[in-house]
Design a protein around this motif. Sequence first.
Motif, PDB file in Angstrom:
ATOM      1  N   GLU A  64       0.844  -1.197   0.000  1.00 62.03           N
ATOM      2  CA  GLU A  64       0.000   0.000   0.000  1.00 62.03           C
ATOM      3  C   GLU A  64       0.878   1.246   0.000  1.00 62.03           C
ATOM      4  OE1 GLU A  64      -3.171   0.214   2.886  1.00 62.03           O
ATOM      5  OE2 GLU A  64      -3.134  -1.958   3.102  1.00 62.03           O
ATOM      6  N   LYS A  65       0.396   2.290  -0.636  1.00 60.15           N
ATOM      7  CA  LYS A  65       1.084   3.584  -0.600  1.00 60.15           C
ATOM      8  C   LYS A  65       0.512   4.354   0.580  1.00 60.15           C
ATOM      9  CE  LYS A  65       1.982   3.871  -5.535  1.00 60.15           C
ATOM     10  NZ  LYS A  65       3.360   3.572  -5.562  1.00 60.15           N
ATOM     11  N   ARG A  66       1.329   4.546   1.610  1.00 63.44           N
ATOM     12  CA  ARG A  66       0.893   5.186   2.841  1.00 63.44           C
ATOM     13  C   ARG A  66       1.838   6.324   3.190  1.00 63.44           C
ATOM     14  NH1 ARG A  66      -3.975   3.091   4.578  1.00 63.44           N
ATOM     15  NH2 ARG A  66      -3.471   3.665   6.680  1.00 63.44           N
ATOM     16  N   VAL A  67       1.321   7.294   3.957  1.00 61.89           N
ATOM     17  CA  VAL A  67       2.097   8.436   4.431  1.00 61.89           C
ATOM     18  C   VAL A  67       1.888   8.535   5.934  1.00 61.89           C
ATOM     19  CG1 VAL A  67       2.434  10.922   4.266  1.00 61.89           C
ATOM     20  CG2 VAL A  67       1.763   9.627   2.252  1.00 61.89           C
ATOM     21  N   LEU A  68       2.967   8.540   6.674  1.00 64.30           N
ATOM     22  CA  LEU A  68       2.902   8.641   8.131  1.00 64.30           C
ATOM     23  C   LEU A  68       3.026  10.108   8.509  1.00 64.30           C
ATOM     24  CD1 LEU A  68       2.701   6.709  10.532  1.00 64.30           C
ATOM     25  CD2 LEU A  68       5.180   6.776  10.680  1.00 64.30           C
ATOM     26  N   ARG A  69       2.001  10.640   9.140  1.00 60.95           N
ATOM     27  CA  ARG A  69       1.968  12.065   9.497  1.00 60.95           C
ATOM     28  C   ARG A  69       1.341  12.256  10.869  1.00 60.95           C
ATOM     29  NH1 ARG A  69       1.124  15.771   5.141  1.00 60.95           N
ATOM     30  NH2 ARG A  69       0.819  17.242   6.813  1.00 60.95           N
ATOM     31  N   LYS A  70       1.627  13.388  11.469  1.00 56.49           N
ATOM     32  CA  LYS A  70       0.923  13.816  12.683  1.00 56.49           C
ATOM     33  C   LYS A  70      -0.375  14.476  12.248  1.00 56.49           C
ATOM     34  CE  LYS A  70       4.130  13.211  15.974  1.00 56.49           C
ATOM     35  NZ  LYS A  70       3.934  12.631  17.285  1.00 56.49           N
ATOM     36  N   THR A  71      -1.425  14.293  13.045  1.00 59.82           N
ATOM     37  CA  THR A  71      -2.698  14.944  12.754  1.00 59.82           C
ATOM     38  C   THR A  71      -2.669  16.364  13.293  1.00 59.82           C
ATOM     39  OG1 THR A  71      -3.744  14.253  14.820  1.00 59.82           O
ATOM     40  CG2 THR A  71      -3.892  12.725  12.959  1.00 59.82           C
ATOM     41  N   SER A  72      -3.740  17.101  13.059  1.00 56.16           N
ATOM     42  CA  SER A  72      -3.810  18.479  13.560  1.00 56.16           C
ATOM     43  C   SER A  72      -3.864  18.517  15.082  1.00 56.16           C
ATOM     44  CB  SER A  72      -5.018  19.194  12.960  1.00 56.16           C
ATOM     45  OG  SER A  72      -6.198  18.498  13.278  1.00 56.16           O
ATOM     46  N   THR A  73      -4.220  17.388  15.720  1.00 56.80           N
ATOM     47  CA  THR A  73      -4.238  17.312  17.184  1.00 56.80           C
ATOM     48  C   THR A  73      -2.939  16.771  17.753  1.00 56.80           C
ATOM     49  OG1 THR A  73      -5.237  15.112  17.135  1.00 56.80           O
ATOM     50  CG2 THR A  73      -6.740  16.997  17.256  1.00 56.80           C
ATOM     51  N   GLY A  74      -1.984  16.408  16.877  1.00 52.56           N
ATOM     52  CA  GLY A  74      -0.684  15.945  17.339  1.00 52.56           C
ATOM     53  C   GLY A  74      -0.528  14.435  17.410  1.00 52.56           C
ATOM     54  N   GLU A  75      -1.576  13.689  17.135  1.00 50.57           N
ATOM     55  CA  GLU A  75      -1.504  12.231  17.161  1.00 50.57           C
ATOM     56  C   GLU A  75      -0.889  11.736  15.856  1.00 50.57           C
ATOM     57  OE1 GLU A  75      -2.486   9.991  19.644  1.00 50.57           O
ATOM     58  OE2 GLU A  75      -2.688  11.776  20.881  1.00 50.57           O
ATOM     59  N   LEU A  76      -0.256  10.581  15.917  1.00 51.07           N
ATOM     60  CA  LEU A  76       0.322   9.970  14.731  1.00 51.07           C
ATOM     61  C   LEU A  76      -0.767   9.210  13.978  1.00 51.07           C
ATOM     62  CD1 LEU A  76       3.131   9.651  13.445  1.00 51.07           C
ATOM     63  CD2 LEU A  76       3.334   7.490  14.662  1.00 51.07           C
ATOM     64  N   HIS A  77      -0.760   9.310  12.645  1.00 48.21           N
ATOM     65  CA  HIS A  77      -1.768   8.626  11.823  1.00 48.21           C
ATOM     66  C   HIS A  77      -1.127   8.187  10.514  1.00 48.21           C
ATOM     67  CE1 HIS A  77      -5.893   7.603  10.744  1.00 48.21           C
ATOM     68  NE2 HIS A  77      -5.650   8.088   9.541  1.00 48.21           N
ATOM     69  N   SER A  78      -1.497   7.002  10.048  1.00 46.24           N
ATOM     70  CA  SER A  78      -1.022   6.492   8.763  1.00 46.24           C
ATOM     71  C   SER A  78      -2.109   6.737   7.728  1.00 46.24           C
ATOM     72  CB  SER A  78      -0.714   5.003   8.875  1.00 46.24           C
ATOM     73  OG  SER A  78      -0.281   4.496   7.646  1.00 46.24           O
TER      74      SER A  78
END
Length: 153
Positions: free
Chosen positions: A26-40
């Motif tokens: 899968e093509k995924r991007v690991l980023r922080k959300t606007s609330t600071g939590e990590l999300h794939s």
Amino acid sequence: MVYDRERFEREDAVYAEHKKAVAAGEKRVLRKTSTGELHSYPADEIGFTPGRGQAQVSTWWGMGIVTAFLGLVLIVGLWLFQRPLWEGGSPEWGALWLIGFAGLMTLYTFNLARDEYRATKLRKLRGSPKPGTSGAVDINLLELGQSSNGREQ
């Protein structure tokens, strides 16, 4: 930084899921959300990243405003190029630089706005949180079993 065991455990779980998804192709991007939590995020849920060499705009409609402004600059450049023709002179060749720059930037910002609009629709449809503006996450800090940000495992 305050030590938050639950948050670090959630980040480790998200990172482990992210690695599994990437290993599965899968093509995924690991980023922080606007609330600071990590999300794939799936790659199609990420539009553009403000603050990474691009304009400091974080929404599709904000980039649409930039596109409209650059479109006006393009129109002014076309007017400057053709104005001498109306008076019987030769065209203002120097305006071609303005036309070229404004034309390319209008296309570029339009594509950014379009991609962000599509990504926003997909995030709403899938119930994904809004990505933060900080950009990519340092993977080296997230390797499972490592010490990072003052935590020991």
